[in-house]
Design a protein around this motif. Structure first.
Motif, PDB file in Angstrom:
ATOM      1  N   ILE A  52       2.313   7.108 -22.470  1.00 41.97           N
ATOM      2  CA  ILE A  52       1.195   6.247 -22.084  1.00 41.97           C
ATOM      3  C   ILE A  52       0.738   5.514 -23.342  1.00 41.97           C
ATOM      4  N   SER A  53       0.441   4.256 -23.214  1.00 43.84           N
ATOM      5  CA  SER A  53       0.087   3.454 -24.385  1.00 43.84           C
ATOM      6  C   SER A  53      -1.176   3.991 -25.054  1.00 43.84           C
ATOM      7  N   THR A  54      -1.208   3.860 -26.360  1.00 47.25           N
ATOM      8  CA  THR A  54      -2.385   4.291 -27.129  1.00 47.25           C
ATOM      9  C   THR A  54      -3.629   3.549 -26.671  1.00 47.25           C
ATOM     10  N   GLN A  55      -3.477   2.273 -26.341  1.00 42.67           N
ATOM     11  CA  GLN A  55      -4.610   1.472 -25.874  1.00 42.67           C
ATOM     12  C   GLN A  55      -5.206   2.054 -24.600  1.00 42.67           C
ATOM     13  N   LYS A  56      -4.347   2.434 -23.659  1.00 39.29           N
ATOM     14  CA  LYS A  56      -4.840   2.998 -22.401  1.00 39.29           C
ATOM     15  C   LYS A  56      -5.485   4.355 -22.624  1.00 39.29           C
ATOM     16  N   ILE A  57      -4.868   5.179 -23.462  1.00 36.64           N
ATOM     17  CA  ILE A  57      -5.437   6.500 -23.755  1.00 36.64           C
ATOM     18  C   ILE A  57      -6.816   6.347 -24.380  1.00 36.64           C
ATOM     19  N   ASN A  58      -6.936   5.470 -25.353  1.00 41.30           N
ATOM     20  CA  ASN A  58      -8.219   5.283 -26.037  1.00 41.30           C
ATOM     21  C   ASN A  58      -9.289   4.752 -25.084  1.00 41.30           C
ATOM     22  N   LYS A  59      -8.884   3.893 -24.152  1.00 43.61           N
ATOM     23  CA  LYS A  59      -9.837   3.361 -23.173  1.00 43.61           C
ATOM     24  C   LYS A  59     -10.390   4.489 -22.311  1.00 43.61           C
ATOM     25  N   VAL A  60      -9.518   5.379 -21.831  1.00 40.21           N
ATOM     26  CA  VAL A  60      -9.949   6.485 -20.977  1.00 40.21           C
ATOM     27  C   VAL A  60     -10.761   7.499 -21.772  1.00 40.21           C
ATOM     28  N   ILE A  61     -10.384   7.732 -23.035  1.00 42.48           N
ATOM     29  CA  ILE A  61     -11.157   8.624 -23.895  1.00 42.48           C
ATOM     30  C   ILE A  61     -12.601   8.137 -24.006  1.00 42.48           C
ATOM     31  N   LYS A  62     -12.777   6.841 -24.190  1.00 43.44           N
ATOM     32  CA  LYS A  62     -14.125   6.266 -24.288  1.00 43.44           C
ATOM     33  C   LYS A  62     -14.863   6.376 -22.969  1.00 43.44           C
ATOM     34  N   GLU A  63     -14.172   6.053 -21.864  1.00 43.15           N
ATOM     35  CA  GLU A  63     -14.804   6.114 -20.545  1.00 43.15           C
ATOM     36  C   GLU A  63     -15.289   7.529 -20.221  1.00 43.15           C
ATOM     37  N   CYS A  64     -14.542   8.533 -20.634  1.00 45.38           N
ATOM     38  CA  CYS A  64     -14.859   9.921 -20.292  1.00 45.38           C
ATOM     39  C   CYS A  64     -15.690  10.624 -21.354  1.00 45.38           C
ATOM     40  N   GLY A  65     -16.091   9.903 -22.389  1.00 45.20           N
ATOM     41  CA  GLY A  65     -16.990  10.468 -23.386  1.00 45.20           C
ATOM     42  C   GLY A  65     -16.370  11.543 -24.261  1.00 45.20           C
ATOM     43  N   LEU A  66     -15.098  11.373 -24.614  1.00 42.37           N
ATOM     44  CA  LEU A  66     -14.402  12.371 -25.428  1.00 42.37           C
ATOM     45  C   LEU A  66     -14.372  12.022 -26.913  1.00 42.37           C
ATOM     46  N   GLU A  67     -14.937  10.912 -27.298  1.00 38.29           N
ATOM     47  CA  GLU A  67     -14.877  10.477 -28.697  1.00 38.29           C
ATOM     48  C   GLU A  67     -15.569  11.464 -29.634  1.00 38.29           C
ATOM     49  N   ASP A  68     -16.720  11.992 -29.237  1.00 39.75           N
ATOM     50  CA  ASP A  68     -17.442  12.936 -30.104  1.00 39.75           C
ATOM     51  C   ASP A  68     -16.637  14.221 -30.298  1.00 39.75           C
ATOM     52  N   LEU A  69     -16.020  14.713 -29.224  1.00 39.77           N
ATOM     53  CA  LEU A  69     -15.200  15.922 -29.338  1.00 39.77           C
ATOM     54  C   LEU A  69     -14.043  15.687 -30.298  1.00 39.77           C
ATOM     55  N   ILE A  70     -13.336  14.591 -30.127  1.00 47.18           N
ATOM     56  CA  ILE A  70     -12.172  14.303 -30.970  1.00 47.18           C
ATOM     57  C   ILE A  70     -12.565  14.196 -32.435  1.00 47.18           C
ATOM     58  N   ALA A  71     -13.751  13.662 -32.688  1.00 50.32           N
ATOM     59  CA  ALA A  71     -14.221  13.516 -34.072  1.00 50.32           C
ATOM     60  C   ALA A  71     -14.435  14.863 -34.749  1.00 50.32           C
ATOM     61  N   THR A  72     -14.686  15.916 -33.961  1.00 52.25           N
ATOM     62  CA  THR A  72     -14.931  17.247 -34.541  1.00 52.25           C
ATOM     63  C   THR A  72     -13.659  18.071 -34.702  1.00 52.25           C
TER      64      THR A  72
END
Length: 216
Positions: free
Chosen positions: A98-118
């Protein structure tokens, strides 16, 4: 058309139940505990195969559909989703390209950015079996992202945001319910006005159980 007919088992939950779920419509199932909400989702999801009655997907009977084929058409989000002992990225993509662009879009939509940062290695961090280092809400966010990336035509939600706060819960439920090309059947004990407005129909199973025949 997505009809369900579930009737008369040894200890029947429903008698002469007939439910029709139209493709691309959004449905919310409500009712008390033991009203049969999760049973209906388990039947649709193919987790319960020993029943009396008839279930069809389109014009095809469920007994003619393999578990694999059902899995390709249906995403089932439950309260305690499974987390694999693999990287977070693999948990999201299940190994598919799956493209990195699509993965990053879904990560943002689902609010996973804070988790990934930790996480020490970000999205490439290997998660413990069953996500022991994760909160219930984080696991539910991962499950939403995973199923959105799978992009199936049908979504079943069984208290799938129960571990999240009100705002986060509404955000994720809205994300699924506003997808116009998807069929959604959602079970909840806490029906919020913001979510109810997105449904084509709210089905109260308490009322159905109190009748000998119901046609919806």
């Amino acid at each position: 058309m997505f009809p369900i007919h579930y009737a008369k088992n040894d200890e029947p939950i429903f008698h002469n139940l007939n439910l029709d779920f139209l493709l691309q419509n959004k449905y919310i199932l409500t009712g008390d505990s033991a009203a049969g909400k999760s049973t209906i989702l388990n039947l649709i999801g193919g987790l319960l195969r020993n029943y009396q009655g008839e279930i069809n997907l389109g014009n095809i009977r469920y007994d003619q559909i393999s578990d694999h084929d059902l899995h390709q058409k249906i995403s089932y989000l439950q309260q305690d989703p499974y987390i694999f002992s693999a990287s977070l990225k693999w948990n999201l993509t299940l190994g598919k390209e799956i493209s990195t662009q699509k993965i990053n879009k879904v990560i943002k939509e689902c609010g996973l950015e804070d988790l990934i940062a930790t996480l020490p290695k970000g999205i490439d961090t290997v998660l413990d079996d069953q996500g022991k280092q994760l909160s219930g809400g984080q696991k539910q966010r991962i499950a939403f992202a995973r199923e959105i990336l799978r992009d199936t035509p049908i979504y079943l939600l069984d208290e799938a945001t129960s571990a999240l706060d009100k705002a986060s819960s509404i955000q994720l439920e809205r994300l699924i319910l506003t997808k116009q090309d998807k069929t959604v059947i959602m079970v909840t004990h806490h029906l919020r006005n913001e979510i109810e407005q997105l449904a084509n129909e709210v089905i109260n199973l308490n009322k159905i159980k109190n009748t000998t025949s119901e046609n919806i």
